[in-house]
Design an enzyme around this catalytic site. Structure first.
Site, PDB file in Angstrom:
ATOM      1  N   ALA A 172      -7.968  21.534  67.113  1.00 21.65           N
ATOM      2  CA  ALA A 172      -8.582  22.696  66.461  1.00 21.65           C
ATOM      3  C   ALA A 172      -8.700  22.463  64.965  1.00 21.65           C
ATOM      4  O   ALA A 172      -8.430  23.353  64.162  1.00 21.65           O
ATOM      5  CB  ALA A 172      -7.770  23.962  66.746  1.00 21.65           C
TER       6      ALA A 172
ATOM      7  N   SER B  46     -12.485  23.689  65.645  1.00 23.40           N
ATOM      8  CA  SER B  46     -12.575  25.131  65.414  1.00 23.40           C
ATOM      9  C   SER B  46     -14.016  25.610  65.444  1.00 23.40           C
ATOM     10  O   SER B  46     -14.333  26.662  66.017  1.00 23.40           O
ATOM     11  CB  SER B  46     -11.929  25.486  64.075  1.00 23.40           C
ATOM     12  OG  SER B  46     -10.546  25.225  64.097  1.00 23.40           O
TER      13      SER B  46
ATOM     14  N   GLY C  38     -14.860  17.546  49.034  1.00 21.15           N
ATOM     15  CA  GLY C  38     -14.515  17.344  50.433  1.00 21.15           C
ATOM     16  C   GLY C  38     -15.261  16.226  51.120  1.00 21.15           C
ATOM     17  O   GLY C  38     -15.154  16.063  52.345  1.00 21.15           O
TER      18      GLY C  38
ATOM     19  N   GLU D 115     -11.596  11.720  51.716  1.00 16.91           N
ATOM     20  CA  GLU D 115     -10.220  12.066  52.040  1.00 16.91           C
ATOM     21  C   GLU D 115      -9.296  11.678  50.881  1.00 16.91           C
ATOM     22  O   GLU D 115      -9.649  10.868  50.030  1.00 16.91           O
ATOM     23  CB  GLU D 115      -9.777  11.331  53.311  1.00 16.91           C
ATOM     24  CG  GLU D 115     -10.593  11.654  54.549  1.00 16.91           C
ATOM     25  CD  GLU D 115     -10.375  13.075  55.031  1.00 16.91           C
ATOM     26  OE1 GLU D 115      -9.307  13.660  54.715  1.00 16.91           O
ATOM     27  OE2 GLU D 115     -11.266  13.606  55.716  1.00 16.91           O
TER      28      GLU D 115
ATOM     29  N   LYS E 231     -18.472   2.602  63.554  1.00 14.64           N
ATOM     30  CA  LYS E 231     -19.735   3.197  63.999  1.00 14.64           C
ATOM     31  C   LYS E 231     -20.772   2.143  64.367  1.00 14.64           C
ATOM     32  O   LYS E 231     -21.519   2.306  65.341  1.00 14.64           O
ATOM     33  CB  LYS E 231     -20.271   4.117  62.910  1.00 14.64           C
ATOM     34  CG  LYS E 231     -19.416   5.360  62.709  1.00 14.64           C
ATOM     35  CD  LYS E 231     -19.839   6.164  61.494  1.00 14.64           C
ATOM     36  CE  LYS E 231     -18.973   7.397  61.317  1.00 14.64           C
ATOM     37  NZ  LYS E 231     -19.287   8.148  60.075  1.00 14.64           N
TER      38      LYS E 231
END
Length: 438
Positions: free
Chosen positions: A14, A19, A188, A191, A206
């Site tokens: 979550a 979320s 944001g 990190e 990726k």
């Protein structure tokens, strides 16, 4: 009122993506049911701490710490925990129990994808993973389905928004690498520990997934050549702009053919490179992602959009959820992902590319001829040379040479730079960058 059958959906994790996935699933339940032909019931959300504070407010009764019980009682399992364990064990449990699985876990797929796909194939389940690369951008399904009848020769893209944000600020606003990273962290995009992004690990994971799909071949992440952007300087970015280029961290997977035998192989690599400002990838700004696909029949295609973000990634997760639910309604086994081509993967030294390197040299007669002799000895052809006298008082008596090469084998170009660095007339190799996208 239409009566729909019920499909139980388990959500593992979550965080930001989890979320938002739960929120959208609850808010759009009726609309999703009409698209699928079945009611999608969010059976529960497995977390470590049910009382932890979260950005999205969801019904408290959904949270549970018993992930295994939730998995075994569900038809579809969405794994958004990240990391290798316990995510891997939970996915295996879900598949072997007959549930389809949706994941955005690029690290797990890059390391253990073959094992998980094999398990899914054996039990007739399906593993969906659109959100594992480039978040909201639909790139994996086109490679797997829309272009399945075509022959893909190259996939090249910007698949890490954090590094693109940093390089873009350096290019457009003149920020130093440190200042650009500080802004990216504040907003944001980065990190607190930027290693996975800045050192190219995220992009390597990726490109492993992209290459495996594009070329129907298992491509281990350990076989991907990886370089990050830690060594890219503002001076390099400014010089690139003056020369008509922009520096981007590129993930590249391409099909190669031996000119003598015609035997095919694959190259997969990640590194910062110069891109012409006329190339579509040069216009990808801020934290956006873009993937450029070159196919034999379809030609050149570009997929562009948000490559990160909770709600953006949740969009791709829900797209996979609709596909999984429709498969349950229609019935039948999952479609296996076969890596049937088994093409060999070659080291980066085997590829052909172009270099631009900047040398600080003694400002005296014969230097250019000496440098040209070294290039010729490695069969590297020069395309452009720009020589300027140094304006740095501490480097008086020196000049700067910016040399652009024609296409040559990577191993030859690398050996050329190494030999040049050891020449007495070369005081410093100031920059070495590949040129891509021509």
């Amino acid at each position: 009122m239409i009566e729909y059958r019920n499909l139980r959906v388990a959500l593992l994790g979550a965080g930001s993506v989890g979320s938002q996935t739960a929120r959208l699933l609850l808010e759009h339940a009726d609309e999703l049911a009409s698209r699928v032909g079945a009611k999608l019931e969010l059976a529960g959300i497995a977390v470590r701490n049910t009382s932890a504070k979260r950005d999205v407010e969801l019904p408290a009764e959904l949270y549970t710490t018993d992930a295994e019980a939730l998995i075994t009682s569900s038809d579809i399992v969405i794994e958004l925990m990240g990391g290798i364990e316990p995510a891997k064990s939970y996915i295996i449990q879900a598949l072997t129990s007959g549930a389809d699985v949706i994941t955005a876990n690029k690290a797990l797929l890059a390391e253990h994808g073959d094992e998980l796909f094999e398990i899914a194939d054996q039990v007739g389940a399906q593993l969906y993973y659109e959100a594992s690369v480039a978040a909201a951008i639909p790139i994996l399904r086109p490679l797997r389905e829309s272009l399945a009848g075509d022959r893909i020769n190259r996939v090249m893209g910007i698949v890490n928004g954090s590094t693109n944000y940093i390089l873009d600020r350096m290019d457009r606003f003149g920020d130093s690498a440190e200042d650009a990273a500080a802004v990216a962290l504040e907003l944001g995009f980065l990190e607190a520990d930027p290693t996975l992004d800045v050192e190219g690990y995220d992009a390597a994971q990726k490109v492993t997934i992209l290459a495996s799909l594009a070329f129907h071949t298992s491509v281990p992440v350990a076989s991907v050549h990886r370089e990050g952007i830690a060594s890219v300087t503002l001076e390099q970015v400014r010089a690139a702009r003056e020369a008509g280029y922009v520096i981007k961290l590129l993930a590249i997977a391409e099909r190669l053919a031996d000119p003598d035998t015609g035997v095919e192989s694959i190259s997969a690599r990640v590194y910062p490179a110069l891109i012409s400002r006329q190339h579509p990838l040069a216009t990808v700004h801020e934290g956006k992602n873009a993937v450029f696909v070159e196919a034999e029949a379809a030609g050149s295609l570009m997929f562009y959009g948000a490559g990160a973000g909770g709600v953006e990634t949740a969009s791709a997760v829900l797209g996979d959820l609709v596909s999984a639910a429709r498969r349950h309604v229609a019935g039948g086994p999952g479609v296996a992902q076969k890596a049937h081509a088994s093409l060999p993967i070659v080291p980066v030294g085997s590829i052909e590319t172009r270099y631009q390197f900047t040398l600080e040299v003694a400002d005296e007669p014969g230097v250019l001829a000496t440098v040209a002799t070294v290039l010729a000895s490695h069969r590297v052809s020069v395309e452009t040379v720009i020589q300027t006298a140094s304006t740095d008082t501490e480097a008086s008596g020196t000049a700067t040479l910016v040399i652009g090469t024609h296409t040559a084998r990577e191993a030859s170009l690398s050996a050329t730079v190494t030999e040049l660095a050891n020449l007495g007339v070369v005081t410093a190799v100031k920059s070495v960058l590949r040129i891509e996208g021509i």
